[in-house]
Motif scaffolding. Sequence first.
Motif, PDB file in Angstrom:
ATOM      1  N   LYS A  17       0.640  -1.205   0.078  1.00  0.00           N
ATOM      2  CA  LYS A  17       0.048  -0.109  -0.055  1.00  0.00           C
ATOM      3  C   LYS A  17       0.894   1.318  -0.214  1.00  0.00           C
ATOM      4  CE  LYS A  17      -3.654   2.455   0.478  1.00  0.00           C
ATOM      5  NZ  LYS A  17      -4.877   2.511  -0.692  1.00  0.00           N
ATOM      6  N   ARG A  18       0.549   2.247  -0.974  1.00  0.00           N
ATOM      7  CA  ARG A  18       1.365   3.294  -1.000  1.00  0.00           C
ATOM      8  C   ARG A  18       0.434   4.565  -1.141  1.00  0.00           C
ATOM      9  NH1 ARG A  18       6.419   2.750   0.334  1.00  0.00           N
ATOM     10  NH2 ARG A  18       7.189   3.743  -1.371  1.00  0.00           N
ATOM     11  N   ASP A  19       0.597   5.538  -0.063  1.00  0.00           N
ATOM     12  CA  ASP A  19      -0.214   6.845  -0.104  1.00  0.00           C
ATOM     13  C   ASP A  19      -0.391   7.744  -1.299  1.00  0.00           C
ATOM     14  OD1 ASP A  19      -0.898   5.723   2.328  1.00  0.00           O
ATOM     15  OD2 ASP A  19       0.589   6.771   3.380  1.00  0.00           O
TER      16      ASP A  19
END
Length: 394
Positions: free
Chosen positions: A291-293
Amino acid sequence: MSTLYHASKVGCLSPHHFSSSLSSSQISFFSLPSSIISMKPSRSFHTTPLYFKKKRLTIKEELKGKYRNLFVPEEDLNKKPSALEIKQKELPTNTPTLGERLNRDVYRMFHQGDEKHGYHNLRKYPDSFRKEVIEDVKEQLNTNPKQALKESFKTVANEIRMFAHEMKEYDINAATDNLPGPGGRRKEWGFQTEEELSQWILTKDSDWGEGYSAADLELNPLGHAMLRGDLSTRVPADGRTQNAGYVNIASVKKTKSFAREVLMEDWSYFSHLTMNIRGDGRKYMLNLQVKRDFDILWNDRWHYPLYTRGGPYWQYVKIPWSKFYLGSRGTLQDKQMKIPLEAGVMGMSLTLMDQISGPFQLEIKDISLHCDHNEDGEDFAYEMYKVPNFWAGH
């Protein structure tokens, strides 16, 4: 006159030269035209048309002429090679349209507008999932509004029931109770039933009209999955595709009610990724998505090359997290970092793209997580390079 003509071109005539050259013809020196006697070189005679000042273009006309190849009219977005051209050049029958090519080839330096980079041509509206949902709702309301409202309420009711079941089964201690002890393993994905195989999506270059590879993911009668087919590195002669030849299987993203995303947040408790496979001697690539913001980091993947053995024996693979390296859109990054597993794992994929044409076969029993922190204690296996801090994505 030949002497005069030659000397006048040189530009060094004198009265003595004129008199000596004209004495034989009894022509007086002083009767010559003044243009011939002059020491200045004569002007050349030409028929070049007069120069007219060009009309100054407006800013709009200059931009239109300079960037006319960057803007495509909306009516041309659905154009593609004709059936005759596809047959003559032996192009894939599902060759992408001009609009699909633009969506896939667009490059944005500071943001990403689409997580899939335009690879949605199997949908009705490939450029936007939001637009697809809105247009489907409009179409249903226009054709049969009563049935559309009925289906909408039914969908909402199903989601509410699913949410209520999740709340009933929720256990705050379940996350820690399901963790094995030191030396234990937990199976993350199985490949023994059709239901487990449905948790994986098979894609290949021929699905997008960009190659000729063929592949199938099916259940073996002995109770395990088998990925097999024929990899083709032949590049379609469409003037756009530069590389071809890949097959990929990716895990379906886990969701809860109302399409809420489920992250695998406890992977940091484990130390290794394990697999039971039987290969064909080819190299496959394991890819982990975390997960990358920020949208500019959507393409980040952590890779590990999986070298398989040929032959009849099964292979047990045990890979520590420290061996995965960072890449983006298939390119190895200068500034490396270990996998941020604490951010949550979104999914995993396995790719064959070794640039070798021919048949392949990979059999998989399971993909598991192993807890074994008593080995060398290595944190990250690769050298770290110093790059400027202002580089995007780092």
